[in-house]
Write a protein that holds these residues in place. Structure first.
Motif, PDB file in Angstrom:
ATOM      1  N   VAL A 114       0.836  -1.201   0.000  1.00  0.00           N
ATOM      2  CA  VAL A 114       0.000   0.000   0.000  1.00  0.00           C
ATOM      3  C   VAL A 114       0.871   1.251   0.000  1.00  0.00           C
ATOM      4  O   VAL A 114       0.507   2.266   0.602  1.00  0.00           O
ATOM      5  CB  VAL A 114      -0.966   0.020   1.206  1.00  0.00           C
ATOM      6  CG1 VAL A 114      -2.074  -1.001   1.056  1.00  0.00           C
ATOM      7  CG2 VAL A 114      -0.206  -0.198   2.513  1.00  0.00           C
ATOM      8  N   GLN A 115       2.027   1.196  -0.655  1.00  0.00           N
ATOM      9  CA  GLN A 115       2.967   2.304  -0.552  1.00  0.00           C
ATOM     10  C   GLN A 115       2.375   3.634  -1.038  1.00  0.00           C
ATOM     11  O   GLN A 115       2.783   4.699  -0.587  1.00  0.00           O
ATOM     12  CB  GLN A 115       4.246   1.986  -1.321  1.00  0.00           C
ATOM     13  CG  GLN A 115       4.050   1.751  -2.809  1.00  0.00           C
ATOM     14  CD  GLN A 115       5.350   1.417  -3.515  1.00  0.00           C
ATOM     15  OE1 GLN A 115       6.382   1.254  -2.887  1.00  0.00           O
ATOM     16  NE2 GLN A 115       5.303   1.331  -4.829  1.00  0.00           N
ATOM     17  N   GLY A 116       1.399   3.579  -1.936  1.00  0.00           N
ATOM     18  CA  GLY A 116       0.795   4.809  -2.424  1.00  0.00           C
ATOM     19  C   GLY A 116      -0.165   5.453  -1.437  1.00  0.00           C
ATOM     20  O   GLY A 116      -0.547   6.611  -1.619  1.00  0.00           O
ATOM     21  N   PHE A 117      -0.582   4.726  -0.397  1.00  0.00           N
ATOM     22  CA  PHE A 117      -1.577   5.227   0.549  1.00  0.00           C
ATOM     23  C   PHE A 117      -1.077   5.266   1.989  1.00  0.00           C
ATOM     24  O   PHE A 117      -1.723   5.854   2.853  1.00  0.00           O
ATOM     25  CB  PHE A 117      -2.830   4.334   0.500  1.00  0.00           C
ATOM     26  CG  PHE A 117      -3.359   4.094  -0.875  1.00  0.00           C
ATOM     27  CD1 PHE A 117      -4.126   5.056  -1.521  1.00  0.00           C
ATOM     28  CD2 PHE A 117      -3.081   2.912  -1.550  1.00  0.00           C
ATOM     29  CE1 PHE A 117      -4.617   4.836  -2.794  1.00  0.00           C
ATOM     30  CE2 PHE A 117      -3.565   2.683  -2.827  1.00  0.00           C
ATOM     31  CZ  PHE A 117      -4.337   3.653  -3.456  1.00  0.00           C
ATOM     32  N   LEU A 118       0.054   4.637   2.256  1.00  0.00           N
ATOM     33  CA  LEU A 118       0.486   4.424   3.628  1.00  0.00           C
ATOM     34  C   LEU A 118       0.766   5.732   4.364  1.00  0.00           C
ATOM     35  O   LEU A 118       0.401   5.882   5.544  1.00  0.00           O
ATOM     36  CB  LEU A 118       1.727   3.523   3.646  1.00  0.00           C
ATOM     37  CG  LEU A 118       2.299   3.155   5.012  1.00  0.00           C
ATOM     38  CD1 LEU A 118       1.229   2.526   5.893  1.00  0.00           C
ATOM     39  CD2 LEU A 118       3.489   2.211   4.855  1.00  0.00           C
ATOM     40  N   ARG A 119       1.408   6.676   3.715  1.00  0.00           N
ATOM     41  CA  ARG A 119       1.734   7.937   4.396  1.00  0.00           C
ATOM     42  C   ARG A 119       0.457   8.662   4.813  1.00  0.00           C
ATOM     43  O   ARG A 119       0.380   9.219   5.919  1.00  0.00           O
ATOM     44  CB  ARG A 119       2.589   8.814   3.491  1.00  0.00           C
ATOM     45  CG  ARG A 119       4.023   8.317   3.306  1.00  0.00           C
ATOM     46  CD  ARG A 119       4.862   9.330   2.528  1.00  0.00           C
ATOM     47  NE  ARG A 119       6.252   8.932   2.446  1.00  0.00           N
ATOM     48  CZ  ARG A 119       6.757   8.156   1.499  1.00  0.00           C
ATOM     49  NH1 ARG A 119       5.967   7.702   0.530  1.00  0.00           N
ATOM     50  NH2 ARG A 119       8.033   7.834   1.492  1.00  0.00           N
ATOM     51  N   GLU A 120      -0.530   8.685   3.939  1.00  0.00           N
ATOM     52  CA  GLU A 120      -1.788   9.342   4.274  1.00  0.00           C
ATOM     53  C   GLU A 120      -2.435   8.672   5.479  1.00  0.00           C
ATOM     54  O   GLU A 120      -2.983   9.343   6.363  1.00  0.00           O
ATOM     55  CB  GLU A 120      -2.729   9.300   3.073  1.00  0.00           C
ATOM     56  CG  GLU A 120      -4.055  10.006   3.288  1.00  0.00           C
ATOM     57  CD  GLU A 120      -4.965   9.935   2.084  1.00  0.00           C
ATOM     58  OE1 GLU A 120      -6.004  10.640   2.081  1.00  0.00           O
ATOM     59  OE2 GLU A 120      -4.656   9.171   1.139  1.00  0.00           O
ATOM     60  N   CYS A 121      -2.367   7.351   5.537  1.00  0.00           N
ATOM     61  CA  CYS A 121      -2.929   6.616   6.671  1.00  0.00           C
ATOM     62  C   CYS A 121      -2.228   7.000   7.969  1.00  0.00           C
ATOM     63  O   CYS A 121      -2.875   7.375   8.960  1.00  0.00           O
ATOM     64  CB  CYS A 121      -2.806   5.115   6.409  1.00  0.00           C
ATOM     65  SG  CYS A 121      -3.236   4.074   7.821  1.00  0.00           S
ATOM     66  N   LEU A 122      -0.911   6.904   7.996  1.00  0.00           N
ATOM     67  CA  LEU A 122      -0.162   7.187   9.221  1.00  0.00           C
ATOM     68  C   LEU A 122      -0.285   8.644   9.636  1.00  0.00           C
ATOM     69  O   LEU A 122      -0.404   8.955  10.829  1.00  0.00           O
ATOM     70  CB  LEU A 122       1.307   6.811   9.017  1.00  0.00           C
ATOM     71  CG  LEU A 122       1.583   5.312   8.797  1.00  0.00           C
ATOM     72  CD1 LEU A 122       3.051   5.094   8.493  1.00  0.00           C
ATOM     73  CD2 LEU A 122       1.157   4.496  10.009  1.00  0.00           C
ATOM     74  N   ASP A 123      -0.267   9.559   8.661  1.00  0.00           N
ATOM     75  CA  ASP A 123      -0.411  10.978   8.988  1.00  0.00           C
ATOM     76  C   ASP A 123      -1.760  11.264   9.639  1.00  0.00           C
ATOM     77  O   ASP A 123      -1.874  12.122  10.518  1.00  0.00           O
ATOM     78  CB  ASP A 123      -0.257  11.830   7.730  1.00  0.00           C
ATOM     79  CG  ASP A 123       1.181  11.866   7.214  1.00  0.00           C
ATOM     80  OD1 ASP A 123       2.091  11.501   7.969  1.00  0.00           O
ATOM     81  OD2 ASP A 123       1.377  12.247   6.039  1.00  0.00           O
ATOM     82  N   SER A 124      -2.805  10.527   9.207  1.00  0.00           N
ATOM     83  CA  SER A 124      -4.137  10.753   9.776  1.00  0.00           C
ATOM     84  C   SER A 124      -4.197  10.336  11.233  1.00  0.00           C
ATOM     85  O   SER A 124      -5.000  10.867  12.008  1.00  0.00           O
ATOM     86  CB  SER A 124      -5.189  10.001   8.953  1.00  0.00           C
ATOM     87  OG  SER A 124      -5.183   8.612   9.240  1.00  0.00           O
ATOM     88  N   VAL A 125      -3.356   9.389  11.631  1.00  0.00           N
ATOM     89  CA  VAL A 125      -3.314   8.951  13.031  1.00  0.00           C
ATOM     90  C   VAL A 125      -2.418   9.885  13.847  1.00  0.00           C
ATOM     91  O   VAL A 125      -2.817  10.404  14.896  1.00  0.00           O
ATOM     92  CB  VAL A 125      -2.801   7.500  13.137  1.00  0.00           C
ATOM     93  CG1 VAL A 125      -2.728   7.080  14.602  1.00  0.00           C
ATOM     94  CG2 VAL A 125      -3.711   6.558  12.360  1.00  0.00           C
TER      95      VAL A 125
END
Length: 750
Positions: A13-24
């Motif tokens: 999920v490398q294209g979405f992972l940063r957005e996920c972690l940043d949201s947390v």
């Protein structure tokens, strides 16, 4: 001990992972730990996770030794959790701002219930969807707690792990764990709901649930969807051991059948040939577990449940088809006519596809058949050198045939030979999508080269920019991109963007950009030859101005600077070369007076020059706004100036993947006065410019080593091995622009 342990299983999920972690990590409530479980992800996810862990002490990373699947990855994270409550978040989804603070407040107000359930919004790949079907139930619960035994309708809440906060001691005491395989959420969710004494509800959207077009396991058809049966078997085996939970059997039986029939109906889950077996498995489950006196609900799904007791698959399927036909008949004749037309087009191409593929035939196209250009041209030329047995045929528009060099084999779209070549070619190479009527044949290899490194939003990301996507049919664009086998990338940034913008089936190929081989291997002689072809006076400093189009203006063009004034202010010994975006080549250039300025010798209009590589080779410095040309030009290691006087308007209308004014390849001007000063003072080529350019090249010219075309031919077409990109060009220093000193506006040498 933190209040929350947030477990994030991670896989591809490398294209979405940063957005996920940043949201947390960006939540206003901070008393939590993040346990990220790298499920042996083969892409860039492990490095991304380690980077976050280095920067934020709340993040811990577990790197699993082998890929174990979503369920067991969650279990691995749970074993490391220490929080009062455990939350699971899928790594392609993300939290909404303020969620954890709202959850903490509701937990405190309800005195730490066993489970808290919150709402979500489904974000489809084509745009954001509405709230979940659970919204009314969550609202009805109010601010207190409910018992599922007294309110079994709460078993209809969305069946996933990530919309709940579980009290960790409750989860562990009941030995709840996720089983391997698909549909692992079902037994854990239903067991926990019927075991819980108190369930709190929060009528608040907490998760943006990303409904990915490709890549989601549950949307990939195959026999893995038969995993649903052992998952529910385990649930009912548990219920048999708990006589005190007999009350839960009827509602859970109805939920199980509803889930199974839902999966059966989905074409993206159960293949047509597997449906009889899947239906028989549902009937078998029904026969073994139907509770005494079970009454199906009064709904279309309830009617299907009634058929399970007596109907064969053929009878069941006929009943479903009849219901669908009734709905289809009410949709009008236009839909039927359109469907017939599409089928006729597919049949015409199929007639040309009866002969076997030619393993030595490759077909090429570039820029919607405008000629032998770009990456496809570089690949074609290299194939001619190292694989002369391979026949290459170009698809070229009739109005571009006269531009072809002698000896180029070509076909024109729609001709009889065109259909024959397209039907039999094993290799298809293009930098845009092929027409939709050309179905991909099994065994063919589609190589998509793209047209450069993306700065502005592309493809599916344009769905958030309605003005920029005007005239683009994004779903159809992605449907055509489903035929790609390989997507060429010159850097990791492009790899991440293309995987996100084109959620399709392809694999990223870290080959570098073939069109840039000529730039990587450039020397002073090549530069002088390019300057001579453009008619640049000997000894002049060449300033290339290459603006991009604007989506917020009709026609796509905005006059950013007075070109005659800029040419004059550059001073003696300078030549201004202008190249507009290809979409602006017709009409707009005339409107700017380029033709007249070119005739009078004020500047050189290179807008119609077919080979942009020659234009870049001729230039000593590039002045651009947001054109992708800058990423290619950086391979020359020559100065770049970013003229960003409308960056805010540009990003608002088109969107950008990063801020080019903050991560620029050189100095940035925000007005013509600043631009003129950069050249008048000589600052455009100072040490700071070189420092910025060096960092930019390291990031965006990562895989461009001068061997990209050869790498494509050998690895993707001939199946041979070759060194990793960049290895051969490590430490490479590009050739100088010219063999003479550069001059500023006052004739001073630098």
């Amino acid at each position: 001990m933190p209040r929350f342990s947030i477990i994030v299983p991670v896989f591809k999920v490398q294209g979405f992972l940063r957005e996920c972690l940043d949201s947390v990590l960006g939540q206003s409530y901070t008393d939590f730990e993040v346990i990220a479980v790298d499920d042996r992800s083969p892409d860039g996810c492990p490095a991304i996770l380690d980077g976050y862990a280095e920067r934020d002490a709340r993040v811990r990373v577990l790197h699993l030794a082998e890929n174990v699947g979503l369920g067991r990855a969650r279990n691995a994270g749970l074993a490391e959790a220490s929080g009062d409550y455990v939350l699971f978040l899928d790594s392609d989804d993300h939290y909404t701002p303020g969620l954890l603070e709202a959850v903490a407040a509701r937990l405190a107000a309800t005195r730490d219930p066993d489970i808290l359930v919150f709402d979500h919004v489904r974000t489809h790949w084509w745009g954001r969807g509405g709230r979940s079907s659970s919204a009314d139930l969550l609202a009805a619960a109010g601010t207190g707690t409910v018992s599922v035994r007294e309110n079994p309708e709460y078993l209809h809440l969305f069946l996933v792990a990530w919309n709940k906060a579980y009290r960790r001691d409750f989860f562990l005491r009941h030995e709840l764990a996720y089983a391997p395989g698909l549909y692992e959420d079902a037994p854990v969710t239903y067991r926990s709901m019927v075991l819980a004494d108190r369930v709190a509800c929060l009528e608040r959207i907490g998760v943006e649930y990303r409904q990915r077009r490709q890549g989601a396991i549950t949307r990939t058809p195959g026999r893995r969807h038969f995993d649903i049966f052992p998952q529910y078997e385990s649930l009912f085996a548990f219920l048999r051991q708990r006589p005190d939970l007999a009350w839960a059997c009827p509602p859970l039986f109805e939920r199980a059948l509803d889930h199974m029939l839902f999966v059966l109906a989905r074409e993206d889950r159960v293949r047509l040939g597997h449906r009889p077996d899947f239906y028989r498995a549902i009937r078998s489950f029904h026969a073994r577990h139907v509770p005494e006196g079970f009454v199906p609900p009064d709904s279309p799904r309830g009617k299907e449940m009634r058929l399970l007791a007596t109907a064969s698959y053929e009878s069941f399927a006929a009943a479903r088809v009849l219901r669908e036909l009734r709905g289809f008949a009410g949709s009008g004749k236009r839909r039927v006519t359109s469907a017939v037309g599409r089928r006729a087009g597919r049949a015409l191409y199929a007639a040309r596809s009866r002969r076997p593929l030619d393993p030595q035939l490759a077909v090429y196209s570039a820029f919607s058949h405008r000629g032998v250009l770009g990456d496809p041209a570089a690949i074609h030329a290299k194939a001619g050198q190292i694989a002369p047995h391979m026949k290459g045929v170009w698809v070229v528009r009739e109005d571009a045939v006269d531009t072809l060099a002698p000896g180029i084999d070509f076909v024109t779209p729609g001709s009889r030979r065109y259909h024959e070549v397209m039907a039999r070619a094993t290799y298809w190479v293009n930098n845009v999508n092929w027409p939709g009527a050309l179905a991909k044949r099994p065994g063919s290899v589609h190589i998509h080269t793209h047209q450069g490194t993306p700065l502005k939003y592309m493809a599916a990301d344009l769905l958030a920019k309605p003005g920029a996507r005007h005239g683009f049919d994004v779903p159809k664009m992605l449907w055509r991109a489903d035929r790609w086998d390989h997507s060429l990338v010159a850097n990791r940034h492009s790899e991440l963007v293309w995987e996100r913008a084109y959620p399709c089936h392809f694999s990223s190929a870290r080959t570098g950009s073939p069109r840039n081989d000529v730039l990587v291997n450039a020397n002073a002689e090549a530069t002088e030859a390019a300057r001579a072809r453009l008619g640049v006076p000997a000894g002049h400093t060449v300033v290339l101005y290459a603006p991009t189009r604007r989506d917020y203006r009709r026609g796509g063009h905005v006059d950013r600077i007075d070109l005659a004034r800029f040419a004059r202010d550059l001073g003696a010994g300078h030549t201004l070369v202008v190249r507009l975006h290809p979409s602006l080549a017709k009409g707009i250039a005339r409107g700017m007076g380029l033709a007249d300025l070119h005739r009078r010798g004020v500047l050189i209009d290179a807008t119609d020059e077919p080979h942009v590589e020659d234009v870049m080779l001729a230039a000593d410095v590039l002045v651009t706004d947001y054109s992708a040309l800058m990423f290619d030009y950086a391979n020359l290691d020559r100065p770049i100036v970013i003229h960003a006087d409308d960056w805010a308007a540009y990003t608002a209308s088109r969107g950008a993947y990063f801020d080019i004014t903050a991560d620029a390849p050189g100095h940035v001007s925000r007005s013509y006065r600043e631009l003129a000063w950069l050249f008048d003072s000589g600052t455009w080529q100072d040490a700071e410019s070189a420092r910025l350019r060096r960092g930019f090249r390291e990031r965006f010219c990562e895989f461009d080593d001068g061997l990209a075309a050869e790498r494509v031919v050998r690895t993707l077409m001939l199946g041979e091995g070759m060194a990793e990109p960049g290895a051969a060009g490590a430490g490479r220093v590009p050739g100088p622009a010219t063999a003479r000193p550069l001059m500023d506006a006052h004739g001073r040498a630098h």
